[in-house]
Each structure stands twice: as structure tokens, then as C-alpha cells.
Enzyme design. Sequence first.
Site, mmCIF file in Angstrom:
data_model
loop_
_atom_site.group_PDB
_atom_site.id
_atom_site.type_symbol
_atom_site.label_atom_id
_atom_site.label_comp_id
_atom_site.label_asym_id
_atom_site.label_seq_id
_atom_site.Cartn_x
_atom_site.Cartn_y
_atom_site.Cartn_z
ATOM 1 N N ASN A 10 0.875 -1.180 0.000
ATOM 2 C CA ASN A 10 0.000 0.000 0.000
ATOM 3 C C ASN A 10 0.907 1.224 0.000
ATOM 4 O O ASN A 10 1.487 1.565 1.023
ATOM 5 C CB ASN A 10 -0.891 -0.043 1.241
ATOM 6 N N LYS A 12 0.068 4.204 -0.289
ATOM 7 C CA LYS A 12 -0.608 5.376 0.299
ATOM 8 C C LYS A 12 -0.380 6.599 -0.608
ATOM 9 O O LYS A 12 -0.236 6.434 -1.819
ATOM 10 C CB LYS A 12 -0.137 5.592 1.742
ATOM 11 N N HIS A 97 -9.397 0.839 4.693
ATOM 12 C CA HIS A 97 -8.119 1.046 5.385
ATOM 13 C C HIS A 97 -8.330 1.975 6.582
ATOM 14 O O HIS A 97 -9.182 2.862 6.544
ATOM 15 C CB HIS A 97 -7.089 1.645 4.413
ATOM 16 N N GLU A 99 -6.869 4.465 7.588
ATOM 17 C CA GLU A 99 -6.801 5.912 7.316
ATOM 18 C C GLU A 99 -8.105 6.402 6.678
ATOM 19 O O GLU A 99 -8.522 7.539 6.905
ATOM 20 C CB GLU A 99 -5.574 6.225 6.457
ATOM 21 N N GLU A 167 -5.383 -5.130 10.392
ATOM 22 C CA GLU A 167 -4.349 -4.141 10.674
ATOM 23 C C GLU A 167 -4.664 -3.439 11.989
ATOM 24 O O GLU A 167 -5.491 -2.525 12.024
ATOM 25 C CB GLU A 167 -4.298 -3.092 9.557
ATOM 26 N N GLY A 173 2.342 2.333 10.844
ATOM 27 C CA GLY A 173 3.204 3.499 10.717
ATOM 28 C C GLY A 173 3.833 3.939 12.025
ATOM 29 O O GLY A 173 4.405 5.020 12.123
ATOM 30 N N SER A 213 3.356 -2.192 10.254
ATOM 31 C CA SER A 213 4.811 -2.184 10.449
ATOM 32 C C SER A 213 5.478 -3.529 10.123
ATOM 33 O O SER A 213 6.369 -3.980 10.845
ATOM 34 C CB SER A 213 5.172 -1.701 11.857
#
Length: 250
Positions: A10, A12, A97, A99, A167, A173, A213
Amino acid sequence: MGRKFIVGGNWKMNGNKKGIDEILAFLAEGPLDPDVEVVIGCPSIYLDYVHSKLSPNCKNVAISAQNCYKVAKGAFTGEISPAMIKDIGAKWVILGHSERRNVFNESDELIAEKIGHSLEEGLHVIACIGELLEEREAGKTTDVVFRQMKAIAAKVKDWDKVVIAYEPVWAIGTGKTASPAQAQEVHAQLRSWLTDNVSKAVSDNMRIMYGGSVTAANCKELAKEKDIDGFLVGGASLKKEFVDIVNANK
Ligand SMILES: *[C@@H]1O[C@H](CO)[C@@H](O)[C@H](O)[C@H]1NC(C)=O
Ligand SMILES: *[C@@H]1O[C@H](CO)[C@@H](O)[C@H](O)[C@H]1NC(C)=O
């Protein structure tokens, strides 16, 4: 187990044509384990560029959007549809996701609608779920991921083109990775959820990717867990180390 290992990158909102050329070069050089399905999630503006530049060496690499809207076309300024994603030759979309959920406030319901429509259009979907740090600390991990699964399941008729990405948001991150045991525990709970609420066959065949991560340094340990069927990789997918993550089982 007949579940084919799957590794998604991904990207992003990162990259430009020059950087993408570098990524495509290390993917072409590989060598990528031919038994692994690889999916690269590109910013929508570069989907067509990546599709046109992907090396013929990359036979097991498919292209994914990182989001889309829930209808085919219309007055939805700024959005892209599954029909458009297919039109440029991409086969996948990442939906839900963290985010999208936590920065853009997408609801379980909207994400489920996007997933339902994408599947009807014939796209493959990486459906992401995961709990926040405060939810984990409050002992609510399964409440949250089961609630997210229930919303998704309400819109899915055929699970063949769905993979789930678990996730934990606290590991995205942040450099904090769930331990293999922590990840395995939730993956096993998700598989039980599928057995109980969908079917044994869907549960047995469902690939559940871990994200948060993942690096070349920790991927082999994670890949050994029996319910971890792949990874969804963020930052490390922009680097050559992504090849090592694809090859985690070698
Ligand atoms: C999402 O919700 C948070 C908290 O309510 C708010 O601060 C933020 O501005 C919202 N973001 C968007 C894109 O609407
Ligand atoms: C699904 O299965 C889990 C246990 O695996 C259960 O707790 C839950 O109530 C079931 N039903 C729904 C709709 O989530």
C-alpha cells in the site's frame, strides 16, 4: 492448507513517476516467489501509469486502487469507480483502510457498500479491519473487528474475491508490530467468526493478511503463524525490502 500467500503493497499517498519507476525496477528484478500473489496499491492518478509500465516479468503482480466510490458513475466530484479501475486494467481495490476510517471518517456502512459494489463489478477486494490502541487496551479488540466484519458480511454475496487485512491501528506506521502471537490470536478469532457467521468453506479458504509495520526483519516470524496468509505492507512497500517480504516463506 490451500491458501495462496498474498502480499500487498500500500503506497498510500506517496511517490511520483520517478519513484514509481524505481519501485517497478526492483519488482522486475525480483526475483519474486512465483507462488505468491502480489498486489500493489497505487495512488489513483498513477494506476494507469503503473499498469502501462509494469514489467512482463511481474506476472504475479496485480494492480490495486486504494479506494473507490460505491456506484459506477455520476455526479461525485473527485471520486473514482470500480468500473474505472477495471477499465484501466487494474483488478483490485483496497477498502476500509484505517486511514479511510479514521482520517476520512468512513463508516462501517459506507465501507461495506463500497465493498459490495466493487464485488458486483468484478473487482477483487482487500477489506481492511482493525482496532485502535484505546480499543485494544479496553479489551474490545474482538468487539471492534467482529462489528467491522458483520457490516462487511451484510454486503458480500460471494467471498471468492475477498481477502481480509487485519491491521491493528496502533501498529500502522508506528514501528510497533503486533507480536506473531498477538496477530495469530486475532487471525484465528476472525477465522472462527467466518466459520460461525458465514461458512466453514469460506473460513477455510479466506486469506487473512496482517498489516502494521511489517518489515523484512519481522516478516518471516509472522509468516510462520498458521492463520497469517500474507501481509499488507505500508512504508516498506516503497523500498526494495518489499521483495524480501514477498519472499517471506522462502
Ligand atoms: C473526522 O472526524 C474527526 C473527529 O470528529 C474530525 O476532527 C475530522 O475533521 C473529521 N475529518 C473529516 C475529513 O471529516
Ligand atoms: C458471529 O460469531 C461470533 C463468534 O465467533 C459471535 O460472537 C457473533 O455473535 C456471531 N454473530 C454475529 C452476527 O456477529
